[in-house]
Motif scaffolding. Structure first.
Motif, PDB file in Angstrom:
ATOM      1  N   ASP A   1     -20.206  43.173  43.266  1.00 40.90           N
ATOM      2  CA  ASP A   1     -19.510  42.931  44.520  1.00 40.90           C
ATOM      3  C   ASP A   1     -20.287  41.891  45.338  1.00 40.90           C
ATOM      4  O   ASP A   1     -21.512  41.945  45.409  1.00 40.90           O
ATOM      5  CB  ASP A   1     -19.399  44.244  45.307  1.00 40.90           C
ATOM      6  N   TRP A   2     -19.588  40.981  45.957  1.00 39.01           N
ATOM      7  CA  TRP A   2     -20.227  39.887  46.685  1.00 39.01           C
ATOM      8  C   TRP A   2     -21.079  40.369  47.853  1.00 39.01           C
ATOM      9  O   TRP A   2     -21.993  39.674  48.286  1.00 39.01           O
ATOM     10  CB  TRP A   2     -19.178  38.893  47.174  1.00 39.01           C
ATOM     11  N   ARG A   3     -20.816  41.548  48.352  1.00 46.23           N
ATOM     12  CA  ARG A   3     -21.579  42.050  49.507  1.00 46.23           C
ATOM     13  C   ARG A   3     -22.942  42.605  49.129  1.00 46.23           C
ATOM     14  O   ARG A   3     -23.759  42.881  49.995  1.00 46.23           O
ATOM     15  CB  ARG A   3     -20.764  43.120  50.228  1.00 46.23           C
TER      16      ARG A   3
ATOM     17  N   ASN B   1     -22.797  36.489  41.782  1.00 45.33           N
ATOM     18  CA  ASN B   1     -23.469  37.723  41.368  1.00 45.33           C
ATOM     19  C   ASN B   1     -23.483  37.876  39.851  1.00 45.33           C
ATOM     20  O   ASN B   1     -24.463  38.346  39.282  1.00 45.33           O
ATOM     21  CB  ASN B   1     -22.805  38.942  42.009  1.00 45.33           C
TER      22      ASN B   1
ATOM     23  N   ASP C   1     -14.960  35.620  48.700  1.00 48.94           N
ATOM     24  CA  ASP C   1     -15.195  36.810  47.861  1.00 48.94           C
ATOM     25  C   ASP C   1     -15.291  36.425  46.387  1.00 48.94           C
ATOM     26  O   ASP C   1     -16.178  36.890  45.665  1.00 48.94           O
ATOM     27  CB  ASP C   1     -14.067  37.832  48.020  1.00 48.94           C
TER      28      ASP C   1
ATOM     29  N   ALA D   1     -18.608  36.805  44.005  1.00 54.66           N
ATOM     30  CA  ALA D   1     -18.572  37.615  42.783  1.00 54.66           C
ATOM     31  C   ALA D   1     -19.049  36.783  41.592  1.00 54.66           C
ATOM     32  O   ALA D   1     -19.812  37.268  40.752  1.00 54.66           O
ATOM     33  CB  ALA D   1     -17.167  38.150  42.540  1.00 54.66           C
TER      34      ALA D   1
ATOM     35  N   THR E   1     -27.885  44.673  43.507  1.00 54.20           N
ATOM     36  CA  THR E   1     -27.237  44.382  42.225  1.00 54.20           C
ATOM     37  C   THR E   1     -28.136  44.844  41.088  1.00 54.20           C
ATOM     38  O   THR E   1     -27.684  45.496  40.143  1.00 54.20           O
ATOM     39  CB  THR E   1     -26.929  42.877  42.098  1.00 54.20           C
TER      40      THR E   1
ATOM     41  N   TRP F   1     -19.782  47.972  41.345  1.00 55.30           N
ATOM     42  CA  TRP F   1     -20.364  47.733  42.667  1.00 55.30           C
ATOM     43  C   TRP F   1     -21.434  46.652  42.602  1.00 55.30           C
ATOM     44  O   TRP F   1     -21.599  45.876  43.530  1.00 55.30           O
ATOM     45  CB  TRP F   1     -20.981  49.016  43.214  1.00 55.30           C
TER      46      TRP F   1
END
Length: 163
Positions: free
Chosen positions: A111-113, A52, A45, A49, A119, A108
């Motif tokens: 966020d790594w997801r 990103n 995670d 992050a 993004t 948001w």
């Protein structure tokens, strides 16, 4: 009665500069590498992050260097940043809701997801909402709508426990 912030109590989070994003990404990477007691999922995670944050820097750099919007992430960001929220949103959300929702979208976004496309889109939405908040001003606080709000209006109020 639940606490309801007003424009005097909710201050917008300052936007991270590219240098601050790089520094934060480095800290996240170091924490992922040296953090005792972190699960492998938490390490992943943290690394995502950090990735990103650096991707957001790269996207903004490409956007700033380009005279005409390129395809891909820059185009997605530009479209999202030019989002024109409906007039109803001005009647659904106050200044503090808009600023808080913009901060949430930006959170948001890193966020790594999130995919790079999401993004870019969420970062653009955050910029667009901040622009709308600047237009209405810090004293803007319309009464709670009597009609069913839009999904964005619902989110903006729900995030401040007014939903």
């Amino acid at each position: 009665m639940a606490w309801a912030p007003n424009s005097a109590t909710v201050k917008p989070m300052p936007r991270l500069t590219p240098q601050q994003r790089i520094a934060l990404a480095r800290k996240l990477e170091i924490r992922a590498a040296t953090g005792e007691g972190l699960s492998s999922e938490k390490r992943i995670d943290l690394r995502r992050a950090a990735k990103n944050l650096l991707a957001l820097n790269a996207m903004e750099e490409r956007r700033n260097q380009s005279k005409s919007p390129a395809e891909g992430l820059v185009h997605i960001f530009d479209q999202a940043a030019e989002q024109r929220w409906s007039e109803d949103l001005r009647e659904e959300l106050g200044y503090c809701h808009m600023v808080h929702l913009a901060d949430v979208f930006e959170g948001w976004a890193i966020d790594w997801r999130m995919t790079p496309e999401w993004t870019a889109k969420l970062t653009g939405w955050a910029q667009s909402l901040r622009r709308l908040a600047d237009e209405v001003g810090p004293d803007w606080d319309p009464p709670r709508p009597t009609w069913r709000p839009s999904i964005v209006g619902f989110l903006g109020r729900k995030l401040l426990d007014e939903g």
